[in-house]
Design an enzyme around this catalytic site. Structure first.
Site, PDB file in Angstrom:
ATOM      1  N   LYS A   1      -9.833  -7.014   6.435  1.00 46.53           N
ATOM      2  CA  LYS A   1      -9.871  -5.549   6.411  1.00 46.53           C
ATOM      3  C   LYS A   1     -11.313  -5.062   6.384  1.00 46.53           C
ATOM      4  CE  LYS A   1      -5.256  -5.226   4.545  1.00 46.53           C
ATOM      5  NZ  LYS A   1      -4.342  -5.135   3.416  1.00 46.53           N
TER       6      LYS A   1
ATOM      7  N   GLN B   1      -4.644  -3.998  -2.854  1.00 47.25           N
ATOM      8  CA  GLN B   1      -4.033  -5.149  -2.180  1.00 47.25           C
ATOM      9  C   GLN B   1      -2.904  -5.723  -3.049  1.00 47.25           C
ATOM     10  OE1 GLN B   1      -4.860  -6.333   0.993  1.00 47.25           O
ATOM     11  NE2 GLN B   1      -3.099  -7.678   0.740  1.00 47.25           N
TER      12      GLN B   1
ATOM     13  N   ASP C   1      -2.283   3.287   2.813  1.00 47.95           N
ATOM     14  CA  ASP C   1      -1.251   2.252   2.989  1.00 47.95           C
ATOM     15  C   ASP C   1       0.121   2.897   3.211  1.00 47.95           C
ATOM     16  OD1 ASP C   1      -1.806  -0.411   3.209  1.00 47.95           O
ATOM     17  OD2 ASP C   1      -1.884  -0.809   1.054  1.00 47.95           O
TER      18      ASP C   1
END
Ligand code: NAP
Length: 293
Positions: free
Chosen positions: A53, A97, A120
């Site tokens: 990422k 995460q 997200d």
């Protein structure tokens, strides 16, 4: 002859488009989009994803920040860090995460993120807005799947779409998107799960199958009709002595026997996977432009 849906090539194409937009933003005197990633503990898989990422941010000209915390951070301390990011005016979006250590509530963490920075797309506000067709941050994997269908002009209106799997991060949102009005959407969607009966018959009636169950090579040729489009979301690590890492990624579709029956099919790796990070970048760009909230 079937066509491979090349997620790697499409992801590079989308990254080039994002990079051009960032360049134009910066040339116009705006700051580059800024994404932060929180990682807790030292899970090998998570560290790899986060590294990808961060690297992808660099590729498109974003600023990125990585905030790493030890696995024993308390829930309160993590929520405090999230609050700081919520309030940081120089930050457009951030993610935590997953998975996180068991002593911290994943749901509390998701809901602590300001939905306006939730790139997200896991916050209930974004999930709810998605399900009623309002502008929002759509979660990365479903958004990547739709982008692939769009870029390959695969017809979806009135088609029978079978989604195998009903998780909150893939199955449910992709099913919801496939039945939205418009393209890609307007499909007649059936969602299957571990309690479904007659899975083979249901799949045989499908024009599009989205397999997201995490069972290697589950979907076999006898479950697929001629000319179907197959999207394989599965990425299970299967041990092998053929690679340095000691494993290979295996999809939910028995590719060799299913592909010859298909019109389109995604490979694993190189199909849905590369699109996931690109979707995160797209959401961050939208956040920086203030186009959703
Ligand atoms: P998950 O949370 O484990 O959900 C799996 C779903 O499949 C559940 O709804 C389960 O049903 C259903 N299922 C399990 N066995 C089944 C069977 N025999 N028949 C029908 N349905 C069955 O998984 P997930 O997080 O959605 O991930 C699915 C797969 O996609 C995994 O391999 C994951 O690694 C991969 N993935 C890939 C990406 C990517 O970027 N490429 C992103 C996310 C996930 P129940 O609800 O009844 O238990």
């Amino acid at each position: 002859m079937y066509k491979i849906i090349d997620g790697k090539a499409i992801s590079e194409q989308v990254k080039t488009e994002i990079a051009a937009e960032v360049k134009a933003m910066v040339a116009a005197g705006k700051r580059a989009p800024h994404l932060a990633v929180i990682i807790v503990g030292h899970d090998g898989g998570s560290e790899t994803y986060v590294a990808h990422k961060v690297k992808s941010c660099e590729q498109v000209g974003f600023k990125s920040s990585k905030l790493a915390f030890e696995a024993d951070i308390t829930e309160d301390a993590l929520l405090h860090e999230i609050d700081k990011l919520n309030k940081d005016p120089e930050l457009d979006g951030f993610i935590v995460q997953l998975p996180i250590p068991k002593h911290i509530s994943e749901q509390k963490v998701i809901e602590a993120i300001d939905f306006r920075k939730d790139v997200d797309g896991f916050h209930p506000v974004n999930v709810g807005r998605m399900s009623i067709g309002l502008p929002c941050y759509v979660s990365a994997t479903p958004s990547g799947i739709l982008e692939l269908l769009k870029r390959y002009n695969i017809p979806t209106a009135g088609k029978n779409c079978v989604v195998i799997g009903r998780s909150n991060i893939v199955g449910k949102p992709v099913a919801s998107l496939m039945m939205q009005k418009g393209y890609p959407g307007d499909a007649t969607v059936t969602v299957c799960h571990s309690r479904s009966h007659n899975l083979k018959e249901i799949c045989l009636a499908a024009d599009i199958i989205i397999a997201a169950l995490g069972k290697p090579e589950f979907l076999t040729a006898d479950m697929v009709k001629e000319g179907a489009t197959i999207i394989d979301v599965g990425t299970t690590r299967v041990p092998t002595s053929d690679t340095k890492s000691g494993y290979r990624l295996c999809g939910d579709v028995k590719f060799d026997e299913v592909a010859p029956k298909c019109a389109y099919i995604t490979p694993v790796p190189g199909g849905v996977g590369p699109m996931t990070i690109v979707s995160l970048l797209k959401n961050t760009l939208l956040a920086a432009k203030g186009e959703i909230y």
